[in-house]
Design a protein around this motif. Structure first.
Motif, PDB file in Angstrom:
ATOM      1  N   GLY A  29       5.889  18.173  -2.191  1.00 25.34           N
ATOM      2  CA  GLY A  29       6.019  19.663  -2.658  1.00 25.34           C
ATOM      3  C   GLY A  29       6.078  20.161  -3.984  1.00 25.34           C
ATOM      4  N   LYS A  30       5.234  19.373  -4.504  1.00 28.16           N
ATOM      5  CA  LYS A  30       4.592  20.130  -6.062  1.00 28.16           C
ATOM      6  C   LYS A  30       2.894  19.500  -5.847  1.00 28.16           C
ATOM      7  CE  LYS A  30       9.088  19.053  -8.341  1.00 28.16           C
ATOM      8  NZ  LYS A  30      10.371  18.275  -8.380  1.00 28.16           N
ATOM      9  N   GLN A  31       2.425  18.348  -5.247  1.00 27.69           N
ATOM     10  CA  GLN A  31       1.623  17.793  -5.610  1.00 27.69           C
ATOM     11  C   GLN A  31       0.599  17.402  -3.585  1.00 27.69           C
ATOM     12  OE1 GLN A  31       2.098  14.572  -8.408  1.00 27.69           O
ATOM     13  NE2 GLN A  31       0.524  14.825  -8.474  1.00 27.69           N
ATOM     14  N   PRO A  32      -0.137  17.293  -3.752  1.00 25.92           N
ATOM     15  CA  PRO A  32      -1.480  16.842  -2.708  1.00 25.92           C
ATOM     16  C   PRO A  32      -0.308  15.015  -3.405  1.00 25.92           C
ATOM     17  CG  PRO A  32      -2.123  18.429  -4.020  1.00 25.92           C
ATOM     18  CD  PRO A  32      -1.831  18.471  -4.519  1.00 25.92           C
ATOM     19  N   LEU A  33      -0.754  14.303  -1.997  1.00 26.54           N
ATOM     20  CA  LEU A  33       0.317  13.070  -2.302  1.00 26.54           C
ATOM     21  C   LEU A  33      -0.995  11.558  -1.254  1.00 26.54           C
ATOM     22  CD1 LEU A  33       3.703  12.654  -2.347  1.00 26.54           C
ATOM     23  CD2 LEU A  33       2.435  12.263  -4.816  1.00 26.54           C
ATOM     24  N   ILE A  34      -1.351  11.329  -1.863  1.00 23.06           N
ATOM     25  CA  ILE A  34      -1.886  10.022  -0.781  1.00 23.06           C
ATOM     26  C   ILE A  34      -1.142   8.754  -0.866  1.00 23.06           C
ATOM     27  CG2 ILE A  34      -3.787   8.338  -0.571  1.00 23.06           C
ATOM     28  CD1 ILE A  34      -4.561  11.724  -2.895  1.00 23.06           C
ATOM     29  N   ILE A  35      -0.610   8.230   0.032  1.00 21.20           N
ATOM     30  CA  ILE A  35       0.661   7.368   0.592  1.00 21.20           C
ATOM     31  C   ILE A  35      -0.323   6.421   1.274  1.00 21.20           C
ATOM     32  CG2 ILE A  35       2.186   6.932   0.656  1.00 21.20           C
ATOM     33  CD1 ILE A  35       3.619   9.428   0.502  1.00 21.20           C
ATOM     34  N   TYR A  36      -0.269   5.114   0.721  1.00 17.85           N
ATOM     35  CA  TYR A  36      -1.092   4.174   1.442  1.00 17.85           C
ATOM     36  C   TYR A  36      -0.424   2.759   1.914  1.00 17.85           C
ATOM     37  CZ  TYR A  36      -3.103   1.112  -2.075  1.00 17.85           C
ATOM     38  OH  TYR A  36      -3.537  -0.095  -2.705  1.00 17.85           O
ATOM     39  N   PHE A  37      -0.247   2.753   2.533  1.00 17.89           N
ATOM     40  CA  PHE A  37       0.998   1.153   3.047  1.00 17.89           C
ATOM     41  C   PHE A  37      -0.802   0.608   3.865  1.00 17.89           C
ATOM     42  CE2 PHE A  37       3.815   3.833   4.272  1.00 17.89           C
ATOM     43  CZ  PHE A  37       4.635   3.855   4.313  1.00 17.89           C
ATOM     44  N   TYR A  38      -0.300  -1.233   2.653  1.00 13.39           N
ATOM     45  CA  TYR A  38      -0.845  -2.461   3.045  1.00 13.39           C
ATOM     46  C   TYR A  38      -0.723  -3.778   2.916  1.00 13.39           C
ATOM     47  CZ  TYR A  38      -0.383  -3.055  -2.271  1.00 13.39           C
ATOM     48  OH  TYR A  38       0.705  -3.253  -3.014  1.00 13.39           O
ATOM     49  N   PRO A  39      -1.095  -4.202   3.848  1.00 16.90           N
ATOM     50  CA  PRO A  39      -0.347  -5.518   4.042  1.00 16.90           C
ATOM     51  C   PRO A  39       0.279  -6.373   2.675  1.00 16.90           C
ATOM     52  CG  PRO A  39      -2.705  -5.461   5.438  1.00 16.90           C
ATOM     53  CD  PRO A  39      -2.564  -4.656   4.586  1.00 16.90           C
ATOM     54  N   LYS A  40      -0.513  -6.887   1.323  1.00 17.34           N
ATOM     55  CA  LYS A  40      -0.209  -8.078   1.155  1.00 17.34           C
ATOM     56  C   LYS A  40      -1.299  -7.785  -0.132  1.00 17.34           C
ATOM     57  CE  LYS A  40       1.124 -12.603   0.473  1.00 17.34           C
ATOM     58  NZ  LYS A  40       2.495 -11.930  -0.064  1.00 17.34           N
ATOM     59  N   ASP A  41      -0.356  -7.664  -1.394  1.00 16.34           N
ATOM     60  CA  ASP A  41      -1.262  -8.067  -2.877  1.00 16.34           C
ATOM     61  C   ASP A  41      -2.212  -9.156  -2.488  1.00 16.34           C
ATOM     62  OD1 ASP A  41       0.517  -5.583  -3.850  1.00 16.34           O
ATOM     63  OD2 ASP A  41       1.718  -7.133  -4.894  1.00 16.34           O
ATOM     64  N   GLU A  42      -3.117  -8.588  -4.018  1.00 17.21           N
ATOM     65  CA  GLU A  42      -3.855 -10.487  -3.763  1.00 17.21           C
ATOM     66  C   GLU A  42      -5.018 -10.752  -2.692  1.00 17.21           C
ATOM     67  OE1 GLU A  42      -3.956 -11.796  -7.047  1.00 17.21           O
ATOM     68  OE2 GLU A  42      -3.107 -10.777  -7.992  1.00 17.21           O
ATOM     69  N   THR A  43      -4.967  -9.559  -1.520  1.00 16.51           N
ATOM     70  CA  THR A  43      -5.552 -10.713  -0.246  1.00 16.51           C
ATOM     71  C   THR A  43      -6.805  -9.938  -0.531  1.00 16.51           C
ATOM     72  OG1 THR A  43      -4.812  -9.336   0.798  1.00 16.51           O
ATOM     73  CG2 THR A  43      -3.778 -11.183   1.059  1.00 16.51           C
ATOM     74  N   ARG A  44      -7.974 -10.392  -0.047  1.00 18.40           N
ATOM     75  CA  ARG A  44      -9.363 -10.072  -0.275  1.00 18.40           C
ATOM     76  C   ARG A  44      -9.186  -8.331  -0.058  1.00 18.40           C
ATOM     77  NH1 ARG A  44     -13.965  -8.523   2.692  1.00 18.40           N
ATOM     78  NH2 ARG A  44     -12.878  -9.500   4.408  1.00 18.40           N
ATOM     79  N   VAL A  45      -8.744  -7.649   1.416  1.00 20.36           N
ATOM     80  CA  VAL A  45      -9.201  -6.403   1.754  1.00 20.36           C
ATOM     81  C   VAL A  45      -8.695  -5.087   1.090  1.00 20.36           C
ATOM     82  CG1 VAL A  45      -9.585  -5.168   3.645  1.00 20.36           C
ATOM     83  CG2 VAL A  45      -9.842  -7.422   3.487  1.00 20.36           C
ATOM     84  N   CYS A  46      -7.001  -5.789   0.917  1.00 21.18           N
ATOM     85  CA  CYS A  46      -6.339  -4.958   0.311  1.00 21.18           C
ATOM     86  C   CYS A  46      -6.587  -4.936  -1.543  1.00 21.18           C
ATOM     87  CB  CYS A  46      -4.975  -5.738  -0.124  1.00 21.18           C
ATOM     88  SG  CYS A  46      -4.101  -5.677   2.239  1.00 21.18           S
ATOM     89  N   THR A  47      -7.045  -6.099  -1.930  1.00 17.60           N
ATOM     90  CA  THR A  47      -7.689  -6.134  -2.877  1.00 17.60           C
ATOM     91  C   THR A  47      -8.751  -5.340  -3.554  1.00 17.60           C
ATOM     92  OG1 THR A  47      -6.986  -7.885  -3.957  1.00 17.60           O
ATOM     93  CG2 THR A  47      -8.699  -7.046  -5.498  1.00 17.60           C
ATOM     94  N   GLU A  48      -9.407  -5.198  -1.991  1.00 20.56           N
ATOM     95  CA  GLU A  48     -11.326  -4.119  -2.361  1.00 20.56           C
ATOM     96  C   GLU A  48     -10.775  -2.519  -1.964  1.00 20.56           C
ATOM     97  OE1 GLU A  48     -13.022  -5.186   1.120  1.00 20.56           O
ATOM     98  OE2 GLU A  48     -14.665  -6.984  -0.743  1.00 20.56           O
ATOM     99  N   GLN A  49      -9.624  -2.685  -1.171  1.00 16.37           N
ATOM    100  CA  GLN A  49      -8.663  -1.584  -1.175  1.00 16.37           C
ATOM    101  C   GLN A  49      -8.601  -0.268  -2.495  1.00 16.37           C
ATOM    102  OE1 GLN A  49      -5.781  -0.857   1.586  1.00 16.37           O
ATOM    103  NE2 GLN A  49      -6.214   1.425   1.907  1.00 16.37           N
TER     104      GLN A  49
END
Length: 151
Positions: A29-49
């Motif tokens: 309610g104070k600013q736009p938010l981007i909340i993203y859920f990802y599978p796991k730290d240090e994995t290839r696609v999650c790190t790229e994201q």
């Protein structure tokens, strides 16, 4: 039940990389938010994201938005991940998967924690829900809708 476009973001609390309690009421309610859920730290696609969010973070800030990444990894894992890749945004630990349930983020392929992005406007209303196992595409979708909101 999964959150959808038009829903208000729910209030939630979780531990951040410093072990402090993050309270969404300080942001919703104070600013736009981007909340993203990802599978796991240090994995290839999650790190790229995460690195794509990092590389575009200033653009999100310029649009008045904050980025929040959430996975079931521990606070210690997030701290290492954030430090190793110089991630400037908030990472939250959802080790009990309560946030994943609250947002209705399903597993992909039955076993892999889902990769899903929610964009909310400055009033806390969800304007985009995007689900794709491709990490980098989430950033483009989030930036596009934020730019439309700020026209």
């Amino acid at each position: 039940m999964a959150l959808k476009v038009g829903d208000k973001l729910p209030n939630f609390k979780a531990k951040d990389t410093n072990g402090n309690i993050f309270d969404s009421q300080n942001y919703i309610g104070k600013q736009p938010l981007i909340i993203y859920f990802y599978p796991k730290d240090e994995t290839r696609v999650c790190t790229e994201q995460a690195c794509s969010f990092r590389d575009n973070y200033q653009e999100f800030i310029d649009l008045g938005a904050e980025v929040i990444g959430i996975s079931a990894d521990s606070v210690q894992s997030h701290l290492k991940f954030k430090s190793k890749f110089n991630l400037p945004f908030i990472l939250l630990s959802d080790n009990d998967k309560k946030l994943r349930k609250l947002f209705g983020v399903e597993n992909d392929f039955l076993i892999i924690p889902g990769r899903q992005t929610f964009v909310a406007d400055e009033k806390g209303i969800i304007v985009l829900v995007f689900n794709s196992m491709q990490g980098k595409i989430h950033i483009n979708k989030a930036l596009k809708i934020l730019k439309e909101l700020t026209k």
